[in-house]
Design a protein around this motif. Structure first.
Motif, short mmCIF file in Angstrom:
data_model
loop_
_atom_site.label_atom_id
_atom_site.label_comp_id
_atom_site.label_asym_id
_atom_site.label_seq_id
_atom_site.Cartn_x
_atom_site.Cartn_y
_atom_site.Cartn_z
N PRO A 164 -19.54 9.64 68.36
CA PRO A 164 -20.78 9.56 69.14
C PRO A 164 -21.81 8.66 68.46
O PRO A 164 -21.90 8.60 67.24
CB PRO A 164 -21.24 11.02 69.21
CG PRO A 164 -19.95 11.81 69.17
CD PRO A 164 -19.07 11.04 68.21
N GLY A 165 -22.59 7.98 69.30
CA GLY A 165 -23.51 6.99 68.78
C GLY A 165 -22.84 5.64 68.57
O GLY A 165 -23.45 4.72 68.04
N ARG A 166 -21.57 5.52 68.97
CA ARG A 166 -20.75 4.31 68.81
C ARG A 166 -20.56 3.96 67.33
O ARG A 166 -20.46 2.79 66.96
CB ARG A 166 -21.37 3.13 69.57
CG ARG A 166 -21.61 3.37 71.06
CD ARG A 166 -21.96 2.08 71.79
NE ARG A 166 -23.07 1.36 71.20
CZ ARG A 166 -24.36 1.61 71.42
NH1 ARG A 166 -24.70 2.60 72.25
NH2 ARG A 166 -25.29 0.89 70.85
N VAL A 167 -20.50 4.99 66.50
CA VAL A 167 -20.30 4.81 65.06
C VAL A 167 -18.80 4.78 64.76
O VAL A 167 -18.05 5.67 65.19
CB VAL A 167 -20.97 5.92 64.25
CG1 VAL A 167 -20.71 5.73 62.75
CG2 VAL A 167 -22.48 5.94 64.52
N VAL A 168 -18.37 3.77 64.02
CA VAL A 168 -16.95 3.62 63.70
C VAL A 168 -16.58 4.59 62.58
O VAL A 168 -17.14 4.55 61.49
CB VAL A 168 -16.64 2.17 63.26
CG1 VAL A 168 -15.19 2.04 62.82
CG2 VAL A 168 -16.95 1.21 64.39
N ARG A 169 -15.62 5.46 62.88
CA ARG A 169 -15.09 6.36 61.86
C ARG A 169 -13.91 5.74 61.12
O ARG A 169 -13.76 5.89 59.91
CB ARG A 169 -14.63 7.68 62.50
CG ARG A 169 -14.05 8.67 61.49
CD ARG A 169 -13.29 9.82 62.13
NE ARG A 169 -14.08 10.57 63.10
CZ ARG A 169 -13.69 11.75 63.59
NH1 ARG A 169 -12.52 12.28 63.20
NH2 ARG A 169 -14.43 12.37 64.47
N PHE A 170 -13.06 5.06 61.87
CA PHE A 170 -11.82 4.50 61.32
C PHE A 170 -11.53 3.19 62.04
O PHE A 170 -11.77 3.06 63.24
CB PHE A 170 -10.66 5.48 61.56
CG PHE A 170 -9.29 4.90 61.36
CD1 PHE A 170 -8.70 4.88 60.11
CD2 PHE A 170 -8.59 4.36 62.44
CE1 PHE A 170 -7.43 4.33 59.93
CE2 PHE A 170 -7.32 3.82 62.27
CZ PHE A 170 -6.74 3.80 61.01
N VAL A 171 -11.02 2.22 61.30
CA VAL A 171 -10.62 0.95 61.91
C VAL A 171 -9.40 0.42 61.19
O VAL A 171 -9.29 0.54 59.96
CB VAL A 171 -11.77 -0.08 61.90
CG1 VAL A 171 -12.23 -0.39 60.49
CG2 VAL A 171 -11.37 -1.36 62.62
N ASP A 172 -8.46 -0.13 61.95
CA ASP A 172 -7.29 -0.79 61.38
C ASP A 172 -7.04 -2.06 62.19
O ASP A 172 -6.74 -1.99 63.38
CB ASP A 172 -6.07 0.13 61.43
CG ASP A 172 -4.87 -0.46 60.72
OD1 ASP A 172 -5.07 -1.22 59.74
OD2 ASP A 172 -3.73 -0.18 61.12
#
Length: 232
Positions: free
Chosen positions: A195-203
């Motif tokens: 929520p809030g368009r916050v990136v938790r994980f990216v690959d």
């Protein structure tokens, strides 16, 4: 209950290996060399390339769906996290392996946990419906119009001269891929968005023949126990 995949099903890596082996057997050497060189170039350049990181906030975006309507990122994460899968285009052979794989190994577990999953490509929406129909994909597929979101995240690449010439020789055009004059596509990328368009994980996968495993995505969501994935 989470989705259970057959233990005899080939893993994602095994499917890509089979595709690579088939190409080495059947493609003309010059065509194969062009494909491999582009991927190797992207791999070498990737460590020094800016791209989205955990903790970043994605820009607001409203993305048209292949089945009509649109999806806003804010709505997608209004009640919790969501998974975004960026892929190249509907006719991409590797994408036609990866998206059915995610449908089989990921979609059911995410749905059971109330986590939305969407797949994004810059290809015009009227052309993207082809991959949805071909595989009866159970999750929405949306168009990242003019690569706006992909470019903002730093995950695009530009065809090298040889790749562009090879695509054009087969009748391809950049507008068929992304609706623009640029020979540009996203590197396959998976993002877990909070929520809030916050990136938790990216690959980000600079080599499009190497994609994020379903187990890795489930681990990022602490959902590994919800599914017995066949991926290794």
């Amino acid at each position: 209950m989470g989705l259970s995949a057959s233990p005899t099903s080939p893993t994602l890596r095994e499917q890509f290996r089979a595709l690579e082996d088939e190409r080495r057997r059947t493609w003309a050497p010059d065509a194969l060399a062009i494909n491999i060189k582009q991927r190797e170039t992207l791999l070498r350049a990737h460590p020094a390339t800016f791209h989205v990181r955990p903790g970043d906030v994605l820009p607001a975006a409203v993305l048209p769906r292949t089945d009509g309507g649109a999806i806003a990122l804010d709505d997608l994460v209004a009640a919790g996290p969501a998974v975004l899968v960026f892929f190249r285009f509907a006719g991409c052979p590797a994408c036609n392996i990866a998206l059915p794989y995610y449908a089989q190994t990921l979609s059911g577990a995410l749905s059971a946990a109330g986590v939305p999953l969407i797949a994004l490509s810059p290809q015009p929406v009227e052309l993207l419906g082809e991959i949805v129909a071909r595989h009866a994909l159970p999750f929405p597929v949306v168009s990242d119009t003019a690569l706006a979101l992909s470019r903002a995240l730093g995950i695009t690449y530009t065809f090298d001269d040889a790749s562009r010439a090879a695509a054009a020789a087969k009748g391809g055009a950049s507008h068929q891929l992304n609706g623009t004059d640029a020979w540009e596509l996203p590197k396959p990328t998976v993002i877990v968005l909070d929520p809030g368009r916050v990136v938790r994980f990216v690959d980000v996968s600079p080599d499009w023949m190497d994609r994020t495993d379903a187990t890795t995505i489930l681990n990022a969501l602490s959902l590994r126990d919800n599914v017995r994935s066949h991926a290794a």
